[in-house]
Design a protein around this motif. Structure first.
Motif, PDB file in Angstrom:
ATOM      1  N   VAL A  16      10.847   3.179  12.914  1.00 42.81           N
ATOM      2  CA  VAL A  16      12.025   3.170  11.790  1.00 42.81           C
ATOM      3  C   VAL A  16      10.571   1.903  10.954  1.00 42.81           C
ATOM      4  CG1 VAL A  16      14.128   1.609  10.676  1.00 42.81           C
ATOM      5  CG2 VAL A  16      13.983   2.559  13.049  1.00 42.81           C
ATOM      6  N   LEU A  17      10.255   0.970  11.729  1.00 39.68           N
ATOM      7  CA  LEU A  17       9.917   0.035  11.217  1.00 39.68           C
ATOM      8  C   LEU A  17       8.668   0.885  11.060  1.00 39.68           C
ATOM      9  CD1 LEU A  17       8.512  -3.015   9.903  1.00 39.68           C
ATOM     10  CD2 LEU A  17       7.714  -3.480  12.062  1.00 39.68           C
ATOM     11  N   THR A  18       7.569   2.001  11.769  1.00 40.88           N
ATOM     12  CA  THR A  18       6.812   2.359  11.381  1.00 40.88           C
ATOM     13  C   THR A  18       6.573   3.032  10.483  1.00 40.88           C
ATOM     14  OG1 THR A  18       5.956   1.707  13.592  1.00 40.88           O
ATOM     15  CG2 THR A  18       4.457   3.451  11.955  1.00 40.88           C
ATOM     16  N   TYR A  19       7.291   3.587   9.987  1.00 42.81           N
ATOM     17  CA  TYR A  19       8.106   5.073   9.081  1.00 42.81           C
ATOM     18  C   TYR A  19       8.672   4.251   8.016  1.00 42.81           C
ATOM     19  CZ  TYR A  19      10.663   7.964   6.690  1.00 42.81           C
ATOM     20  OH  TYR A  19      11.632   9.075   5.440  1.00 42.81           O
ATOM     21  N   LYS A  20       9.105   3.132   7.598  1.00 43.45           N
ATOM     22  CA  LYS A  20       9.434   1.947   6.523  1.00 43.45           C
ATOM     23  C   LYS A  20       7.871   2.001   5.883  1.00 43.45           C
ATOM     24  CE  LYS A  20      12.619   2.325   5.108  1.00 43.45           C
ATOM     25  NZ  LYS A  20      12.991   3.899   3.723  1.00 43.45           N
ATOM     26  N   VAL A  21       7.312   1.286   6.952  1.00 41.46           N
ATOM     27  CA  VAL A  21       5.779   0.957   6.213  1.00 41.46           C
ATOM     28  C   VAL A  21       4.896   2.087   5.737  1.00 41.46           C
ATOM     29  CG1 VAL A  21       3.778   0.109   7.243  1.00 41.46           C
ATOM     30  CG2 VAL A  21       5.683  -0.713   7.580  1.00 41.46           C
ATOM     31  N   ALA A  22       4.957   3.010   5.751  1.00 42.46           N
ATOM     32  CA  ALA A  22       4.290   4.215   5.725  1.00 42.46           C
ATOM     33  C   ALA A  22       4.807   4.804   4.108  1.00 42.46           C
ATOM     34  CB  ALA A  22       3.966   4.861   6.627  1.00 42.46           C
ATOM     35  N   GLU A  23       6.461   4.568   4.123  1.00 43.03           N
ATOM     36  CA  GLU A  23       6.932   5.187   3.031  1.00 43.03           C
ATOM     37  C   GLU A  23       6.582   4.294   2.086  1.00 43.03           C
ATOM     38  OE1 GLU A  23      11.110   4.477   2.553  1.00 43.03           O
ATOM     39  OE2 GLU A  23      11.002   6.411   3.119  1.00 43.03           O
ATOM     40  N   HIS A  24       6.086   3.205   2.325  1.00 42.32           N
ATOM     41  CA  HIS A  24       6.179   1.011   0.935  1.00 42.32           C
ATOM     42  C   HIS A  24       4.836   2.223   0.723  1.00 42.32           C
ATOM     43  CE1 HIS A  24       6.064  -2.090  -0.493  1.00 42.32           C
ATOM     44  NE2 HIS A  24       4.493  -2.294  -0.476  1.00 42.32           N
ATOM     45  N   ALA A  25       4.037   2.405   1.421  1.00 44.99           N
ATOM     46  CA  ALA A  25       2.347   2.325   1.182  1.00 44.99           C
ATOM     47  C   ALA A  25       2.144   3.666   0.297  1.00 44.99           C
ATOM     48  CB  ALA A  25       1.618   2.638   2.491  1.00 44.99           C
ATOM     49  N   GLN A  26       3.465   4.890   0.694  1.00 40.10           N
ATOM     50  CA  GLN A  26       2.583   5.893   0.066  1.00 40.10           C
ATOM     51  C   GLN A  26       3.347   5.898  -1.203  1.00 40.10           C
ATOM     52  OE1 GLN A  26       1.363   8.801   0.427  1.00 40.10           O
ATOM     53  NE2 GLN A  26       2.373  10.112  -1.511  1.00 40.10           N
ATOM     54  N   ARG A  27       4.543   4.960  -1.348  1.00 39.95           N
ATOM     55  CA  ARG A  27       5.289   4.719  -3.060  1.00 39.95           C
ATOM     56  C   ARG A  27       4.695   4.174  -3.192  1.00 39.95           C
ATOM     57  NH1 ARG A  27       9.244   2.200  -1.116  1.00 39.95           N
ATOM     58  NH2 ARG A  27      10.163   3.453  -0.392  1.00 39.95           N
ATOM     59  N   LYS A  28       3.529   3.073  -2.885  1.00 39.21           N
ATOM     60  CA  LYS A  28       2.945   2.465  -3.408  1.00 39.21           C
ATOM     61  C   LYS A  28       1.400   3.213  -4.658  1.00 39.21           C
ATOM     62  CE  LYS A  28       0.148  -2.198  -2.994  1.00 39.21           C
ATOM     63  NZ  LYS A  28      -0.795  -2.673  -2.587  1.00 39.21           N
ATOM     64  N   LYS A  29       1.047   3.785  -3.681  1.00 35.07           N
ATOM     65  CA  LYS A  29       0.030   4.719  -4.195  1.00 35.07           C
ATOM     66  C   LYS A  29       0.495   5.312  -5.398  1.00 35.07           C
ATOM     67  CE  LYS A  29      -3.228   8.512  -1.887  1.00 35.07           C
ATOM     68  NZ  LYS A  29      -3.117   9.498  -1.272  1.00 35.07           N
ATOM     69  N   ILE A  30       1.763   5.829  -5.458  1.00 32.27           N
ATOM     70  CA  ILE A  30       2.332   6.992  -6.675  1.00 32.27           C
ATOM     71  C   ILE A  30       2.198   5.988  -7.157  1.00 32.27           C
ATOM     72  CG2 ILE A  30       4.502   8.373  -7.327  1.00 32.27           C
ATOM     73  CD1 ILE A  30       4.628   8.898  -4.324  1.00 32.27           C
ATOM     74  N   VAL A  31       2.693   4.839  -7.102  1.00 35.68           N
ATOM     75  CA  VAL A  31       3.161   4.173  -8.438  1.00 35.68           C
ATOM     76  C   VAL A  31       1.366   3.576  -9.180  1.00 35.68           C
ATOM     77  CG1 VAL A  31       3.109   1.923  -9.110  1.00 35.68           C
ATOM     78  CG2 VAL A  31       5.332   3.221  -7.871  1.00 35.68           C
ATOM     79  N   GLU A  32       0.548   3.686  -7.974  1.00 37.54           N
ATOM     80  CA  GLU A  32      -0.877   3.018  -8.816  1.00 37.54           C
ATOM     81  C   GLU A  32      -1.078   3.808  -9.599  1.00 37.54           C
ATOM     82  OE1 GLU A  32      -2.783   1.662  -5.229  1.00 37.54           O
ATOM     83  OE2 GLU A  32      -1.452  -0.237  -5.405  1.00 37.54           O
ATOM     84  N   GLN A  33      -1.421   5.612  -8.656  1.00 33.98           N
ATOM     85  CA  GLN A  33      -1.803   6.022  -9.762  1.00 33.98           C
ATOM     86  C   GLN A  33      -1.098   6.873 -11.124  1.00 33.98           C
ATOM     87  OE1 GLN A  33      -1.102  10.267  -6.883  1.00 33.98           O
ATOM     88  NE2 GLN A  33      -2.757   9.601  -5.732  1.00 33.98           N
ATOM     89  N   HIS A  34       0.450   6.408 -11.094  1.00 34.40           N
ATOM     90  CA  HIS A  34       0.362   6.596 -12.572  1.00 34.40           C
ATOM     91  C   HIS A  34       0.827   5.502 -13.413  1.00 34.40           C
ATOM     92  CE1 HIS A  34       4.353   7.397 -15.413  1.00 34.40           C
ATOM     93  NE2 HIS A  34       4.495   6.151 -15.287  1.00 34.40           N
ATOM     94  N   GLN A  35       0.474   4.584 -13.105  1.00 37.20           N
ATOM     95  CA  GLN A  35      -0.356   3.413 -13.646  1.00 37.20           C
ATOM     96  C   GLN A  35      -1.432   3.484 -13.625  1.00 37.20           C
ATOM     97  OE1 GLN A  35      -0.225   0.157 -11.772  1.00 37.20           O
ATOM     98  NE2 GLN A  35       2.353  -0.614 -12.437  1.00 37.20           N
ATOM     99  N   SER A  36      -2.439   4.070 -12.927  1.00 37.62           N
ATOM    100  CA  SER A  36      -3.373   4.604 -13.695  1.00 37.62           C
ATOM    101  C   SER A  36      -4.049   5.719 -14.473  1.00 37.62           C
ATOM    102  CB  SER A  36      -4.865   5.121 -12.750  1.00 37.62           C
ATOM    103  OG  SER A  36      -4.781   4.366 -11.186  1.00 37.62           O
ATOM    104  N   ALA A  37      -3.098   6.501 -15.072  1.00 40.90           N
ATOM    105  CA  ALA A  37      -2.956   7.883 -15.932  1.00 40.90           C
ATOM    106  C   ALA A  37      -2.270   7.772 -17.151  1.00 40.90           C
ATOM    107  CB  ALA A  37      -1.858   9.346 -14.847  1.00 40.90           C
ATOM    108  N   LEU A  38      -1.635   6.782 -16.934  1.00 38.17           N
ATOM    109  CA  LEU A  38      -0.764   6.194 -18.257  1.00 38.17           C
ATOM    110  C   LEU A  38      -1.583   5.181 -19.355  1.00 38.17           C
ATOM    111  CD1 LEU A  38       2.749   4.419 -17.147  1.00 38.17           C
ATOM    112  CD2 LEU A  38       2.005   6.892 -18.993  1.00 38.17           C
ATOM    113  N   ALA A  39      -2.880   4.271 -17.609  1.00 32.07           N
ATOM    114  CA  ALA A  39      -3.946   3.591 -18.454  1.00 32.07           C
ATOM    115  C   ALA A  39      -5.517   4.723 -19.245  1.00 32.07           C
ATOM    116  CB  ALA A  39      -4.503   2.181 -17.740  1.00 32.07           C
ATOM    117  N   ALA A  40      -5.041   6.147 -18.108  1.00 30.12           N
ATOM    118  CA  ALA A  40      -6.207   6.171 -19.124  1.00 30.12           C
ATOM    119  C   ALA A  40      -6.717   6.608 -20.350  1.00 30.12           C
ATOM    120  CB  ALA A  40      -6.421   7.745 -17.756  1.00 30.12           C
ATOM    121  N   PRO A  41      -6.207   7.240 -21.491  1.00 29.43           N
ATOM    122  CA  PRO A  41      -6.046   7.510 -22.213  1.00 29.43           C
ATOM    123  C   PRO A  41      -6.906   6.048 -23.720  1.00 29.43           C
ATOM    124  CG  PRO A  41      -3.638   8.988 -21.814  1.00 29.43           C
ATOM    125  CD  PRO A  41      -4.742   7.495 -20.760  1.00 29.43           C
TER     126      PRO A  41
END
Length: 457
Positions: A429-454
């Protein structure tokens, strides 16, 4: 000549030994690589075997569930058919007796009129009580009860719960702050503010307003509630996102909120979560006139220091708050993500709360009775080293995410055949949740980059 020959022989001998050593090291490296590959293949095979076993168990459980559902459906259909036959026989008999039919219509009409009158009367009385005595609609949670006898009962119940809570015991020993685990410097600051607020109330001086800022799930709301309790104040929680949908009624609701808060005999801590949703800069283009009017109403009610209300606003974006709101703040506290020591304490706290104490809630007694047994989880082999490893791997997790991690542990344990939490299941369960957290963090960073791009282009 003989000496030169000896030197050449020595040189050849050294070269031969070096060659042998190189070949030996190469052989050892190849053997180590082969062992690693063997271990990897073995681990993959074991993982596939466990996955296959789980799938087979799921298939068996699904077939059993389908069989039970089919039996239940047949039983329900039989009961429905029997009921409708009895109803049909009764209706047929009623229609055949004119006098009985007339009495039934009169009684049914009178009963419907009574139910309607009672419902409408209760609605009118309820609106009146809510307007005079009840809490405003903007308040989502409050320790201030409308009726004294309800408050006494709730206070008694909470006292019993707190007496048996290990987090509260830790707080009394100076090791915690209720269920809130904070960085030592921040914890000291919050305790100091609680003491200062209690003394301010004791001497009748004006209260100090505060802003709590930091990432979501870092304990801002829980710290505010505990601060109110330690200060001897009532508390009320609202969220800034509830103001916008009120439209033109927002101003009236803000004034009702402060009128209600000012009537608390103990003083009240008003906590506004997601404050930037309606306390943002008034010059913002996206801010509607209704929100701007609601902000002005709040600024009007907080223009002077209050002896009745402590205003605490919480935000993830303190830079978005209106300057007039910031000007009314006396204390600013940053709530960062927990460090490794704090994460270990939180993991232990939530492991005890959601796993080791699962099934102890008295409200689950009916569920236990229906199931015919206890729903406690048996914890096997969860060592201090394993919890320390979990704290190390969960870097970047908030307190809320760690709580959800332990809830996932609870669900995985209940999903096992024996309702037990083992080190293997814990790691899975720990391994799954750590991977899930990393994926969520990546999505947030991509969203912030998309907002900052213009803005950067």
């Amino acid at each position: 000549m003989q000496e030169e020959s000896s030197q050449r022989q020595e040189a050849v001998k050294r070269l031969t030994e070096e060659q042998i050593q190189r070949e030996r090291r190469q052989s050892e490296r190849e053997r180590a690589e082969l062992e690693r590959e063997t271990l990897r293949v073995k681990a993959l095979a074991e993982a596939e075997g466990r996955a296959l076993e789980r799938r087979q168990n799921e298939d068996v459980y699904r077939r059993e569930l389908l069989t039970k559902m089919e039996l239940e459906r047949e039983r329900l259909l039989a009961a429905i058919n029997t009921t409708f036959r009895q109803i049909g026989a009764g209706v047929y008999g009623l229609l055949g007796d004119r006098e009985k039919l007339t009495r039934t219509v009169i009684v049914t009409t009178a009963l419907a009129a009574g139910v309607y009158s009672t419902r409408e009367g209760a609605r009118v009385v309820g609106r009146y009580l809510e307007r005079v005595l009840g809490q405003p609609s903007l308040v989502r949670e409050s320790s201030r009860a409308t009726f004294p006898f309800l408050w006494r009962r709730g206070a008694h119940s909470n006292a019993g719960l707190l007496a048996s809570n290990p987090a509260t015991d830790a707080m009394r020993k100076g090791e915690g702050f209720g269920d809130v685990i904070l960085h030592p410097a921040l914890l000291s600051r919050v305790r100091s503010l609680a003491s200062a607020t209690a003394n301010t109330k004791k001497h009748g001086a004006p209260f100090r307003n505060m802003v709590f800022y930091g990432p979501p799930g870092t304990g801002k709301t829980m710290a505010a509630k505990q601060l109110a309790r330690d200060s001897g104040l009532d508390y009320a929680l609202m969220t800034g996102g509830d103001v916008g949908p009120l439209g033109p009624d927002a101003v009236t609701k803000i004034h009702q909120l402060f009128d209600w808060a000012g009537k608390s005999r103990k003083g009240l801590l008003l906590f506004i979560d997601e404050a930037d949703a309606f306390l943002k800069e008034r010059n913002a283009v996206s801010m509607s006139e209704n929100l701007r009017s609601a902000l002005n109403a709040l600024l009007y009610r907080t223009g002077d220091q209050s002896r009745d209300i402590v205003l605490v606003v919480a935000t993830n974006r303190p830079e978005d708050l209106d300057r007039a709101v910031v000007d009314r703040v006396d204390e600013a506290l940053e709530f960062p993500l927990p460090g490794e020591q704090e994460r270990e304490k939180l993991i232990r706290l939530y492991l005890d709360k959601y796993v080791m104490r699962a099934g102890e809630d008295s409200r689950s007694s009916w569920r236990k009775l229906l199931r015919g047994g206890s729903d406690k989880i048996e914890v096997r082999g969860i060592t201090d080293d394993l919890l320390q490893e979990a704290a190390s791997k969960t870097e970047g997790f908030s307190g809320r995410e760690l709580a959800k991690l332990m809830v996932s542990m609870q669900g995985a344990a209940y999903g096992s055949q024996k309702s037990e939490l083992t080190p293997e299941l814990f790691q899975e369960v720990l391994t799954y949740k750590v991977a899930e957290h990393a994926q969520r963090k990546k999505i947030v960073e991509q969203h912030q980059s998309a907002l900052a791009a213009p803005a950067g282009s």
